[in-house]
Design an enzyme around this catalytic site. Sequence first.
Site, PDB file in Angstrom:
ATOM      1  N   GLU A 157     -10.433   0.303  -5.095  1.00  0.00           N
ATOM      2  CA  GLU A 157      -9.572   0.979  -4.132  1.00  0.00           C
ATOM      3  C   GLU A 157      -8.182   1.215  -4.727  1.00  0.00           C
ATOM      4  OE1 GLU A 157      -8.019   0.589   0.498  1.00  0.00           O
ATOM      5  OE2 GLU A 157      -9.221  -1.025  -0.383  1.00  0.00           O
ATOM      6  N   GLU A 174      -2.583  -7.821   3.717  1.00  0.00           N
ATOM      7  CA  GLU A 174      -3.989  -7.563   4.042  1.00  0.00           C
ATOM      8  C   GLU A 174      -4.857  -8.717   3.549  1.00  0.00           C
ATOM      9  OE1 GLU A 174      -5.364  -3.751   2.727  1.00  0.00           O
ATOM     10  OE2 GLU A 174      -3.442  -2.765   3.164  1.00  0.00           O
ATOM     11  N   CYS A 229      -9.327  32.023 -13.743  1.00  0.00           N
ATOM     12  CA  CYS A 229      -8.337  32.271 -12.699  1.00  0.00           C
ATOM     13  C   CYS A 229      -8.959  32.976 -11.496  1.00  0.00           C
ATOM     14  CB  CYS A 229      -7.156  33.075 -13.231  1.00  0.00           C
ATOM     15  SG  CYS A 229      -7.606  34.514 -14.198  1.00  0.00           S
ATOM     16  N   HIS A 252     -13.865  33.924 -16.318  1.00  0.00           N
ATOM     17  CA  HIS A 252     -12.454  34.162 -16.014  1.00  0.00           C
ATOM     18  C   HIS A 252     -12.062  33.076 -15.012  1.00  0.00           C
ATOM     19  CE1 HIS A 252     -12.703  38.331 -17.702  1.00  0.00           C
ATOM     20  NE2 HIS A 252     -13.954  38.196 -17.295  1.00  0.00           N
ATOM     21  N   ARG A 294       0.819  -1.205   0.000  1.00  0.00           N
ATOM     22  CA  ARG A 294       0.000   0.000   0.000  1.00  0.00           C
ATOM     23  C   ARG A 294       0.860   1.264   0.000  1.00  0.00           C
ATOM     24  NH1 ARG A 294      -5.386   1.005   0.936  1.00  0.00           N
ATOM     25  NH2 ARG A 294      -5.788  -1.188   1.372  1.00  0.00           N
TER      26      ARG A 294
END
Length: 464
Positions: free
Chosen positions: A152, A141, A430, A428, A111
């Site tokens: 996952e 696991e 931004c 716009h 993981r």
Amino acid sequence: APQSIIPYFPVVESFAILSTMTDKDAEKTKEKEGADSKGGDLTFVSFAEKHSLLVNSLIKHDPSCLEENFKILLKHPLLIEFENKCCYFRARISKGNDDHHHGSLRICVRRDCVFEDSFHQLRHRTADEMHGRLNVQFQGEDGVDAGGLTREWYQVMSRAIFKEELALFTSGGNGITFQPNPNSMIQNEGVDHLQYFKFVGRFVAKALVDGQILDAYFTRSLYKHLLGEPLSYEDIEAVDPDYFKNLKWMLENDIEGVLDLTFTAETDFFDKKDTVELKPGGSTIAVTNSNKAEYVNLIAKHRMTNAIELQIKAFLEGFWEIVGKDLLEIFNDNELELLISGLPEIDIFDLKANTEYVGYFSNSPIIKWFWEILVDLSKEDKARLLQFCTGTSKVPLEGFKALQGVSGPQKFQIHKAYGEPTLLPTAHTCFNQLDLVESYTSKEQMKERLLKALHLGSEGFGFV
């Protein structure tokens, strides 16, 4: 499709067939006579333009018609609703998988090293093998992968590819969208960084094949590269909003005697600066009012493409190995983002609670109409609105109070604009800003103008 429209299907289908035959006959006549001969006044395409809702409802009823008698619409993708495009895409992917037998694709990963382990276990798999059913095990696991572990893995991986220590991607001006890092070669895991980019391209394409949604949002320019669409200087806003404003100022103002520039660009590799020419002899060519448009396009292309050309090429190579370029032709760059990252859940009431008004008040008629229109929009059009105003469909985890702008936190803004009611709303990105003219005479007119802006992608940055 509503039952009431199904009886129309054979009639519309017959018309589509007849229209196609007429068009072919017209082409033959045109070749023979060398004249501007035309088919019937009413073609199936023009019919679809006038009756888009009916045609798309029929496609929804029988998606296979896009591969048969409605095939002509694939050359006019603006006429096809996003949901129908997705169904067509899935059908093409499914057909490709049915034509080949694909075995299981098993991986066992740690993981905390999910990217590195996945890379080493999948990098040598053929494109055909990558179409196999993924079976994931997380080391140490318990659990059998019945689909949940695969989902996952996709979510964990979609975050891992942007890890700072990998240095593969850098975030754009909004901190949400990502593009390849021009200095990605610094990672020293003993692996060519371009191999990593090819793997990421394969990973994103594999997610599309498997119908998995990724928590991954790229800059507009990267989506356009995937589609083979030309870039414009406006696309640099998502990468460097301040630089975009400078380029925009250059185009709108007299620069003679103000700016001392040549057709060159500066590169920066760990504080080691160098200069490259944007065109042959560029170091001796001054930027003037007459050639500044060319300069803006070349410098923007350099920032978005040339500086990361090898990384983009590797990413595209990996992606197209798994999903052919032709399968994406019906999508535009906004739709491709939605295809990869899914339609977001947009809480209109949360957005409204975190909106600022400039020139309007919360009880202004235009503002009341706007929120009434938004509540009634489809999930797809709500996502388009978010893309239109902020540059991405991603909703901040903390809600719209955490929306980011060019200089940090920036709430959604609606500004009063002036002009004829024929003008489309402009944005716009931004500043997370939407401009609405005050001259709309009805909610219906305003809705028609807004939807046209969203579907044509006419992000105007103040221009119409």
